[in-house]
Design an enzyme around this catalytic site. Sequence first.
Site, mmCIF file in Angstrom:
data_model
loop_
_atom_site.group_PDB
_atom_site.id
_atom_site.type_symbol
_atom_site.label_atom_id
_atom_site.label_comp_id
_atom_site.label_asym_id
_atom_site.label_seq_id
_atom_site.Cartn_x
_atom_site.Cartn_y
_atom_site.Cartn_z
ATOM 1 C CB ILE A 29 -0.975 -0.028 1.218
ATOM 2 C CG1 ILE A 29 -2.177 0.864 1.004
ATOM 3 C CG2 ILE A 29 -0.293 0.317 2.509
ATOM 4 C CD1 ILE A 29 -3.180 0.315 0.043
ATOM 5 C CG HIS A 92 5.764 -9.239 4.667
ATOM 6 N ND1 HIS A 92 5.559 -9.228 6.026
ATOM 7 C CD2 HIS A 92 6.434 -8.087 4.392
ATOM 8 C CE1 HIS A 92 6.065 -8.131 6.549
ATOM 9 N NE2 HIS A 92 6.617 -7.414 5.579
HETATM 10 P P1 AMP Z 1 7.847 -4.678 6.988
HETATM 11 O O1 AMP Z 1 7.089 -5.451 8.025
HETATM 12 O O2 AMP Z 1 8.935 -3.854 7.592
HETATM 13 O O3 AMP Z 1 8.334 -5.550 5.864
HETATM 14 O O4 AMP Z 1 6.829 -3.624 6.347
HETATM 15 C C1 AMP Z 1 5.472 -3.969 6.132
HETATM 16 C C2 AMP Z 1 5.049 -3.548 4.761
HETATM 17 O O5 AMP Z 1 3.664 -3.820 4.658
HETATM 18 C C3 AMP Z 1 5.247 -2.066 4.459
HETATM 19 O O6 AMP Z 1 5.947 -1.917 3.232
HETATM 20 C C4 AMP Z 1 3.815 -1.525 4.380
HETATM 21 O O7 AMP Z 1 3.667 -0.491 3.433
HETATM 22 C C5 AMP Z 1 3.030 -2.765 4.002
HETATM 23 N N1 AMP Z 1 1.646 -2.719 4.442
HETATM 24 C C6 AMP Z 1 1.192 -2.455 5.675
HETATM 25 N N2 AMP Z 1 -0.151 -2.503 5.714
HETATM 26 C C7 AMP Z 1 -0.552 -2.816 4.459
HETATM 27 C C8 AMP Z 1 -1.821 -3.030 3.844
HETATM 28 N N3 AMP Z 1 -2.954 -2.914 4.522
HETATM 29 N N4 AMP Z 1 -1.852 -3.341 2.528
HETATM 30 C C9 AMP Z 1 -0.712 -3.455 1.818
HETATM 31 N N5 AMP Z 1 0.511 -3.283 2.344
HETATM 32 C C10 AMP Z 1 0.597 -2.969 3.647
#
Ligand code: AMP
Length: 130
Positions: A29, A92
Amino acid sequence: MTIFSRIIKGELPSYKIAEDDRFFAFLDINPITWGHTLVVPKIEEDYLFDIDDDMLGDMFKFTKRVAAAIKTALPCRKVGMAVLGLEVPHAHIHLVPLKNEGDLDFKKKIENPSPKKMKEVCELIAKSFK
Ligand code: AMP
């Protein structure tokens, strides 16, 4: 339940790219480049490298198919991969279309990505997924 589990269940919206019975891919996002995608397992596991070998192998195969779809759909030289997991406690893999080395920089987010363009990018990648 993690925010990603809620996305997988359809309780929260996402720009979905692809899924199978065990894995789910959707646009980040807050993308760092257009087409920045996350691949997640449907089970809740915090740390990617705690996932058992067989499942992690299969997740990597699924990720490879998503990366191929990104590369087909978008102008990029290669698709980069990163694992952070410092923000969301649900394992992820980040896939990032790259034109230059500097594109894999998590401090450089696209400012206010328009929903219209996110939807277009999502549809292009989803269409190329095989
Ligand atoms: P990290 O846990 O450090 O790998 O970061 C989490 C990633 O998830 C970040 O790049 C956020 O932009 C992404 N993120 C968080 N919430 C959402 C969501 N609802 N939809 C898509 N991406 C998300």
